[in-house]
Motif scaffolding. Structure first.
Motif, PDB file in Angstrom:
ATOM      1  N   ARG A  96      12.835  -9.240 -32.404  1.00  0.00           N
ATOM      2  CA  ARG A  96      12.717 -10.515 -32.050  1.00  0.00           C
ATOM      3  C   ARG A  96      14.000 -10.957 -31.006  1.00  0.00           C
ATOM      4  NH1 ARG A  96      12.091 -15.310 -36.591  1.00  0.00           N
ATOM      5  NH2 ARG A  96      11.830 -16.942 -35.119  1.00  0.00           N
ATOM      6  N   LEU A  97      13.664 -11.581 -30.110  1.00  0.00           N
ATOM      7  CA  LEU A  97      14.721 -11.962 -29.024  1.00  0.00           C
ATOM      8  C   LEU A  97      14.841 -13.396 -29.153  1.00  0.00           C
ATOM      9  CD1 LEU A  97      16.694 -10.406 -27.063  1.00  0.00           C
ATOM     10  CD2 LEU A  97      14.715 -10.458 -25.340  1.00  0.00           C
ATOM     11  N   LEU A 140      21.767  -7.849 -34.059  1.00  0.00           N
ATOM     12  CA  LEU A 140      22.898  -7.633 -32.954  1.00  0.00           C
ATOM     13  C   LEU A 140      23.022  -9.075 -32.360  1.00  0.00           C
ATOM     14  CD1 LEU A 140      24.272  -5.971 -30.653  1.00  0.00           C
ATOM     15  CD2 LEU A 140      22.181  -5.867 -29.745  1.00  0.00           C
ATOM     16  N   ILE A 141      24.192  -9.502 -32.153  1.00  0.00           N
ATOM     17  CA  ILE A 141      24.473 -10.628 -31.324  1.00  0.00           C
ATOM     18  C   ILE A 141      25.506 -10.132 -30.119  1.00  0.00           C
ATOM     19  CG2 ILE A 141      26.557 -11.449 -32.633  1.00  0.00           C
ATOM     20  CD1 ILE A 141      25.604 -14.134 -32.213  1.00  0.00           C
ATOM     21  N   LEU A 196      20.509  -1.787 -37.666  1.00  0.00           N
ATOM     22  CA  LEU A 196      19.791  -2.383 -36.952  1.00  0.00           C
ATOM     23  C   LEU A 196      18.363  -2.083 -36.919  1.00  0.00           C
ATOM     24  CD1 LEU A 196      20.216  -4.987 -34.909  1.00  0.00           C
ATOM     25  CD2 LEU A 196      20.849  -3.368 -33.115  1.00  0.00           C
ATOM     26  N   ARG A 197      18.023  -0.915 -36.607  1.00  0.00           N
ATOM     27  CA  ARG A 197      16.767  -0.498 -36.443  1.00  0.00           C
ATOM     28  C   ARG A 197      15.687  -0.610 -37.729  1.00  0.00           C
ATOM     29  NH1 ARG A 197      19.018   3.771 -33.698  1.00  0.00           N
ATOM     30  NH2 ARG A 197      19.487   4.970 -35.487  1.00  0.00           N
ATOM     31  N   GLU A 198      16.363  -0.940 -38.877  1.00  0.00           N
ATOM     32  CA  GLU A 198      15.760  -1.057 -39.952  1.00  0.00           C
ATOM     33  C   GLU A 198      15.652  -2.455 -40.531  1.00  0.00           C
ATOM     34  OE1 GLU A 198      17.785   1.467 -42.980  1.00  0.00           O
ATOM     35  OE2 GLU A 198      17.103   3.358 -42.080  1.00  0.00           O
ATOM     36  N   ALA A 210      16.351  -8.381 -35.293  1.00  0.00           N
ATOM     37  CA  ALA A 210      16.697  -9.499 -34.327  1.00  0.00           C
ATOM     38  C   ALA A 210      17.716  -9.171 -33.347  1.00  0.00           C
ATOM     39  CB  ALA A 210      17.019 -10.656 -35.294  1.00  0.00           C
ATOM     40  N   ILE A 211      17.642  -9.707 -32.175  1.00  0.00           N
ATOM     41  CA  ILE A 211      18.564  -9.709 -31.100  1.00  0.00           C
ATOM     42  C   ILE A 211      19.025 -11.084 -30.636  1.00  0.00           C
ATOM     43  CG2 ILE A 211      19.248  -8.691 -28.832  1.00  0.00           C
ATOM     44  CD1 ILE A 211      18.613  -6.319 -30.967  1.00  0.00           C
TER      45      ILE A 211
END
Length: 186
Positions: A87-88, A36-37, A29-31, A144-145
């Motif tokens: 990015r949310l 994440l949803i 996720l960090r990379e 992206a979240i």
């Protein structure tokens, strides 16, 4: 006593790989190799009241104090995991937008493809295709979240998440998506 020690050793061995897998999921996720949803934080009830209007939060089911605190804990968890610049993206429903805003990770981008189709299940297929297209268009390495709803997450992944639960999904999305980790509500 001897059997208890053996059982403890077996349980320890079984639990360690799960922790390692979660660490790998968070690293992906960090990379930007995953996204994440999450289902919006706690908002008591089911669906929206009659007369619901997207432009008026007072007509919708909204977060309660528990939900606001849950969303704030999500923000703290993500920052603790090294995810401050993200990015949310959020559904335009007030409970999803407020979840994203309470996370305090930066600007929130409303995304119609994340909107609930609970009251209009016929739009499930179209919306899920639109969401996949948006996600395929994310830049390589972009973190992206996404904040959405149970029906959307179930349509995308086959999983029925509880309020405030998150899924880390490998990018690019496969059909069905590869779930790297399920993250319980913090």
């Amino acid at each position: 006593m001897r059997g208890s020690g053996l059982l403890f050793a077996v349980l320890l061995l079984v639990s360690v790989p799960g922790e390692a897998d979660d660490d790998e999921a968070w690293q992906a996720l960090r990379e930007g190799r995953a996204l994440l949803i999450l289902r919006h934080a706690n908002a008591p009830g089911l669906g929206d009241p009659p007369g619901f209007r997207l432009s008026d939060c007072s007509t919708q089911r909204n977060l309660d104090e528990r939900g606001r605190a849950q969303a704030q804990r999500w923000g703290a968890l993500l920052r603790d995991r090294g995810l401050a610049a993200v990015r949310l993206l959020s559904s335009r429903w007030c409970r999803a937008l407020e979840t994203a805003e309470q996370m305090a990770l930066g600007p929130v981008e409303p995304l119609p493809a994340l909107d609930s189709f609970f009251a209009s299940p016929a739009s499930e297929g179209r919306q899920t295709v639109e969401l996949r297209e948006v996600l395929a268009g994310l830049e390589a390495g972009e973190v992206a979240i996404l904040v959405s709803h149970q029906v959307n997450i179930t349509a995308l992944t086959g999983i029925f998440p509880q309020s405030g639960e998150g899924l880390i999904l490998a990018r690019p999305l496969a059909v069905p998506p590869q779930i790297l980790a399920r993250v319980p509500p913090p």
